[in-house]
Design a protein around this motif. Structure first.
Motif, PDB file in Angstrom:
ATOM      1  N   GLY A 124     -40.452 -14.790  24.481  1.00 38.76           N
ATOM      2  CA  GLY A 124     -40.297 -14.631  25.917  1.00 38.76           C
ATOM      3  C   GLY A 124     -41.167 -15.242  26.762  1.00 38.76           C
ATOM      4  N   GLY A 125     -42.485 -15.410  26.582  1.00 36.64           N
ATOM      5  CA  GLY A 125     -43.509 -15.938  27.277  1.00 36.64           C
ATOM      6  C   GLY A 125     -43.566 -17.356  27.118  1.00 36.64           C
ATOM      7  N   ILE A 126     -43.401 -17.973  26.092  1.00 35.18           N
ATOM      8  CA  ILE A 126     -43.084 -19.472  25.930  1.00 35.18           C
ATOM      9  C   ILE A 126     -41.803 -20.027  26.682  1.00 35.18           C
ATOM     10  CG2 ILE A 126     -41.774 -19.695  23.783  1.00 35.18           C
ATOM     11  CD1 ILE A 126     -44.807 -21.753  24.995  1.00 35.18           C
ATOM     12  N   ILE A 127     -40.659 -19.175  26.716  1.00 34.86           N
ATOM     13  CA  ILE A 127     -39.230 -19.419  27.458  1.00 34.86           C
ATOM     14  C   ILE A 127     -39.759 -19.457  29.021  1.00 34.86           C
ATOM     15  CG2 ILE A 127     -37.156 -18.496  28.251  1.00 34.86           C
ATOM     16  CD1 ILE A 127     -36.930 -17.211  25.119  1.00 34.86           C
ATOM     17  N   ASN A 128     -40.391 -18.708  29.291  1.00 37.92           N
ATOM     18  CA  ASN A 128     -40.888 -18.664  30.992  1.00 37.92           C
ATOM     19  C   ASN A 128     -41.778 -19.857  31.028  1.00 37.92           C
ATOM     20  OD1 ASN A 128     -41.173 -17.140  33.507  1.00 37.92           O
ATOM     21  ND2 ASN A 128     -43.208 -17.135  32.901  1.00 37.92           N
ATOM     22  N   VAL A 129     -42.609 -20.158  30.371  1.00 34.18           N
ATOM     23  CA  VAL A 129     -43.728 -21.345  30.559  1.00 34.18           C
ATOM     24  C   VAL A 129     -42.567 -22.631  30.768  1.00 34.18           C
ATOM     25  CG1 VAL A 129     -45.212 -22.916  29.442  1.00 34.18           C
ATOM     26  CG2 VAL A 129     -45.840 -20.591  29.394  1.00 34.18           C
ATOM     27  N   SER A 130     -41.271 -22.826  29.755  1.00 35.16           N
ATOM     28  CA  SER A 130     -40.612 -24.015  29.743  1.00 35.16           C
ATOM     29  C   SER A 130     -39.962 -24.080  31.360  1.00 35.16           C
ATOM     30  CB  SER A 130     -39.523 -23.479  28.705  1.00 35.16           C
ATOM     31  OG  SER A 130     -38.530 -22.556  28.933  1.00 35.16           O
ATOM     32  N   PHE A 131     -39.841 -22.963  31.938  1.00 33.43           N
ATOM     33  CA  PHE A 131     -39.455 -23.256  33.200  1.00 33.43           C
ATOM     34  C   PHE A 131     -40.248 -23.504  34.615  1.00 33.43           C
ATOM     35  CE2 PHE A 131     -35.945 -20.774  31.113  1.00 33.43           C
ATOM     36  CZ  PHE A 131     -34.700 -21.144  31.682  1.00 33.43           C
ATOM     37  N   GLU A 132     -41.453 -23.694  34.072  1.00 32.56           N
ATOM     38  CA  GLU A 132     -42.553 -23.821  35.197  1.00 32.56           C
ATOM     39  C   GLU A 132     -42.499 -25.019  35.890  1.00 32.56           C
ATOM     40  OE1 GLU A 132     -46.437 -23.419  33.285  1.00 32.56           O
ATOM     41  OE2 GLU A 132     -46.198 -21.003  33.512  1.00 32.56           O
ATOM     42  N   LYS A 133     -41.703 -26.133  35.515  1.00 30.67           N
ATOM     43  CA  LYS A 133     -41.739 -27.368  36.367  1.00 30.67           C
ATOM     44  C   LYS A 133     -41.063 -27.006  37.691  1.00 30.67           C
ATOM     45  CE  LYS A 133     -40.510 -32.289  36.166  1.00 30.67           C
ATOM     46  NZ  LYS A 133     -39.791 -33.254  35.475  1.00 30.67           N
ATOM     47  N   ASP A 134     -39.716 -26.482  37.849  1.00 28.91           N
ATOM     48  CA  ASP A 134     -39.107 -26.043  38.860  1.00 28.91           C
ATOM     49  C   ASP A 134     -38.936 -24.533  38.644  1.00 28.91           C
ATOM     50  OD1 ASP A 134     -38.820 -28.751  40.051  1.00 28.91           O
ATOM     51  OD2 ASP A 134     -37.694 -29.234  38.292  1.00 28.91           O
ATOM     52  N   TYR A 135     -39.810 -23.638  38.799  1.00 25.05           N
ATOM     53  CA  TYR A 135     -39.722 -22.411  38.414  1.00 25.05           C
ATOM     54  C   TYR A 135     -38.710 -21.507  39.176  1.00 25.05           C
ATOM     55  CZ  TYR A 135     -41.144 -17.949  36.538  1.00 25.05           C
ATOM     56  OH  TYR A 135     -41.201 -16.559  36.156  1.00 25.05           O
ATOM     57  N   PRO A 138     -45.512 -10.419  31.215  1.00 27.16           N
ATOM     58  CA  PRO A 138     -44.215  -9.618  31.344  1.00 27.16           C
ATOM     59  C   PRO A 138     -42.829  -9.974  30.663  1.00 27.16           C
ATOM     60  CG  PRO A 138     -45.390  -9.802  33.361  1.00 27.16           C
ATOM     61  CD  PRO A 138     -45.962 -10.740  32.230  1.00 27.16           C
ATOM     62  N   PHE A 139     -42.992 -11.458  30.778  1.00 29.61           N
ATOM     63  CA  PHE A 139     -41.546 -11.824  29.929  1.00 29.61           C
ATOM     64  C   PHE A 139     -41.610 -11.790  28.198  1.00 29.61           C
ATOM     65  CE2 PHE A 139     -42.084 -14.127  33.810  1.00 29.61           C
ATOM     66  CZ  PHE A 139     -40.649 -14.169  34.495  1.00 29.61           C
ATOM     67  N   THR A 140     -42.921 -11.886  27.878  1.00 29.45           N
ATOM     68  CA  THR A 140     -42.859 -11.600  26.659  1.00 29.45           C
ATOM     69  C   THR A 140     -42.559 -10.264  26.122  1.00 29.45           C
ATOM     70  OG1 THR A 140     -44.915 -13.294  26.279  1.00 29.45           O
ATOM     71  CG2 THR A 140     -44.651 -11.879  24.311  1.00 29.45           C
ATOM     72  N   ALA A 141     -43.269  -9.133  26.994  1.00 28.62           N
ATOM     73  CA  ALA A 141     -42.795  -7.892  26.926  1.00 28.62           C
ATOM     74  C   ALA A 141     -41.519  -7.609  26.962  1.00 28.62           C
ATOM     75  CB  ALA A 141     -43.621  -7.046  27.902  1.00 28.62           C
ATOM     76  N   LEU A 142     -40.794  -8.386  27.879  1.00 32.72           N
ATOM     77  CA  LEU A 142     -39.138  -8.096  28.122  1.00 32.72           C
ATOM     78  C   LEU A 142     -38.684  -8.388  26.805  1.00 32.72           C
ATOM     79  CD1 LEU A 142     -36.868  -7.347  29.913  1.00 32.72           C
ATOM     80  CD2 LEU A 142     -37.101  -9.700  30.749  1.00 32.72           C
ATOM     81  N   GLY A 143     -38.948  -9.670  26.419  1.00 31.34           N
ATOM     82  CA  GLY A 143     -38.010 -10.182  25.161  1.00 31.34           C
ATOM     83  C   GLY A 143     -38.228  -9.189  24.043  1.00 31.34           C
ATOM     84  N   THR A 144     -39.634  -8.698  23.747  1.00 30.46           N
ATOM     85  CA  THR A 144     -39.865  -7.810  22.705  1.00 30.46           C
ATOM     86  C   THR A 144     -39.026  -6.400  22.824  1.00 30.46           C
ATOM     87  OG1 THR A 144     -42.117  -8.737  22.519  1.00 30.46           O
ATOM     88  CG2 THR A 144     -41.870  -6.888  21.420  1.00 30.46           C
ATOM     89  N   TYR A 145     -39.037  -6.004  24.155  1.00 32.87           N
ATOM     90  CA  TYR A 145     -38.163  -4.657  24.512  1.00 32.87           C
ATOM     91  C   TYR A 145     -36.910  -4.723  23.998  1.00 32.87           C
ATOM     92  CZ  TYR A 145     -35.598  -1.678  27.607  1.00 32.87           C
ATOM     93  OH  TYR A 145     -34.577  -0.934  28.122  1.00 32.87           O
ATOM     94  N   LEU A 146     -36.152  -5.999  24.631  1.00 34.95           N
ATOM     95  CA  LEU A 146     -34.772  -6.106  24.225  1.00 34.95           C
ATOM     96  C   LEU A 146     -34.760  -6.520  22.621  1.00 34.95           C
ATOM     97  CD1 LEU A 146     -34.130  -8.584  27.271  1.00 34.95           C
ATOM     98  CD2 LEU A 146     -33.454  -6.063  26.800  1.00 34.95           C
ATOM     99  N   GLY A 147     -35.638  -7.202  22.192  1.00 34.11           N
ATOM    100  CA  GLY A 147     -35.730  -7.305  20.481  1.00 34.11           C
ATOM    101  C   GLY A 147     -35.348  -5.852  19.807  1.00 34.11           C
ATOM    102  N   ILE A 148     -36.231  -4.904  20.487  1.00 33.67           N
ATOM    103  CA  ILE A 148     -36.424  -3.675  19.528  1.00 33.67           C
ATOM    104  C   ILE A 148     -35.147  -2.928  20.093  1.00 33.67           C
ATOM    105  CG2 ILE A 148     -37.438  -1.231  19.872  1.00 33.67           C
ATOM    106  CD1 ILE A 148     -39.997  -2.783  20.646  1.00 33.67           C
ATOM    107  N   LYS A 149     -34.813  -3.152  20.922  1.00 36.74           N
ATOM    108  CA  LYS A 149     -33.204  -2.519  21.229  1.00 36.74           C
ATOM    109  C   LYS A 149     -32.156  -3.297  20.365  1.00 36.74           C
ATOM    110  CE  LYS A 149     -31.700  -1.600  25.361  1.00 36.74           C
ATOM    111  NZ  LYS A 149     -31.354  -0.368  25.261  1.00 36.74           N
ATOM    112  N   ALA A 150     -32.229  -4.307  20.192  1.00 37.37           N
ATOM    113  CA  ALA A 150     -31.294  -5.066  19.358  1.00 37.37           C
ATOM    114  C   ALA A 150     -31.438  -4.561  17.868  1.00 37.37           C
ATOM    115  CB  ALA A 150     -31.423  -6.700  19.270  1.00 37.37           C
ATOM    116  N   ALA A 151     -32.690  -4.393  17.326  1.00 38.74           N
ATOM    117  CA  ALA A 151     -32.818  -3.862  15.966  1.00 38.74           C
ATOM    118  C   ALA A 151     -32.256  -2.526  15.791  1.00 38.74           C
ATOM    119  CB  ALA A 151     -34.510  -3.967  15.756  1.00 38.74           C
ATOM    120  N   VAL A 152     -32.848  -1.647  16.903  1.00 32.40           N
ATOM    121  CA  VAL A 152     -32.253  -0.357  16.994  1.00 32.40           C
ATOM    122  C   VAL A 152     -30.631  -0.312  16.879  1.00 32.40           C
ATOM    123  CG1 VAL A 152     -32.098   1.961  18.437  1.00 32.40           C
ATOM    124  CG2 VAL A 152     -34.215   0.656  18.054  1.00 32.40           C
ATOM    125  N   LYS A 153     -30.117  -1.103  17.783  1.00 31.81           N
ATOM    126  CA  LYS A 153     -28.635  -1.189  17.559  1.00 31.81           C
ATOM    127  C   LYS A 153     -28.093  -1.376  16.288  1.00 31.81           C
ATOM    128  CE  LYS A 153     -24.435  -1.730  19.241  1.00 31.81           C
ATOM    129  NZ  LYS A 153     -23.365  -0.474  19.830  1.00 31.81           N
TER     130      LYS A 153
END
Length: 203
Positions: free
Chosen positions: A145-156, A4-19
């Protein structure tokens, strides 16, 4: 589940490109071709559908296609037909290297922005996209987005992770603007920024 985090980042990236490319703040009414509607692709289609985008999709798994067609009213096309669709955005979300000598001449999209890894078969295909007037969102930026989310896993903390993923929007706008100003490919600018971040972290 980082999907879901990868998808969210991609969605926002599409919005940035469209902008940047189309000057629009909304995806409503835009046509978006999504290649690959598996786990991440499904979540991406959900975001796009909720904002009113029209979806054209393909996948090698019929069950995945049926689900997206039923849930989001997506139009299904054969895998080899996805490149030539008359759309605003082509979103590669499956295999890598789908931007190559065979597929680039078929593209009608003004933007390439998706979550697949290694989308360019070769670096020169980034140059070719630029020459064609097609805005390319560098894959490892938009799909981070996915790897960003993984980076928060220690104290999620989902809120902190989401906030960090949302920065992808402004990061891409910065890359797009810098690429335009310097008459360079977005990939070259992103690579330079990434190297600078890595060097700064070594200090």
């Amino acid at each position: 589940d980082p999907s879901p985090f990868t998808a969210l980042g991609t969605y926002l990236g599409i919005k940035a490109a469209v902008k940047h490319r189309l000057g629009l703040d909304s995806l409503r009414g835009l046509k978006i071709a999504v290649q690959g509607v598996g786990h991440v692709g499904y979540y991406l289609c959900k975001h796009l559908h909720n904002e009113g985008a029209e979806l054209i999709v393909t996948d090698i798994h019929q069950a995945s296609l049926d689900k997206v067609a039923t849930d989001f009213g997506a139009i299904v096309v054969a895998p080899q037909e996805i490149y030539a669709q008359d759309v605003d955005v082509y979103a590669p979300c499956a295999l890598g290297a789908t931007l190559n000598d065979a597929t680039l001449p078929q593209l009608k999209a003004k933007i390439v922005a998706g979550c697949a890894n290694n989308q360019l078969a070769e670096v020169r295909h980034g140059e070719q996209l630029k020459e064609m007037g097609i805005l390319y969102a560098p894959d490892y930026v938009i799909n981070a987005g996915g790897i960003i989310n993984v980076s928060f896993e220690k104290d999620y903390d989902a809120a902190k992770s989401t906030a960090k993923v949302e920065e992808i929007y402004n990061t891409l706008l910065k890359i797009f603007s810098q690429a335009d100003a310097q008459n360079r490919t977005t990939g070259a600018v992103a690579d330079e920024m990434a190297k600078a971040i890595i060097e700064a972290a070594k200090q």
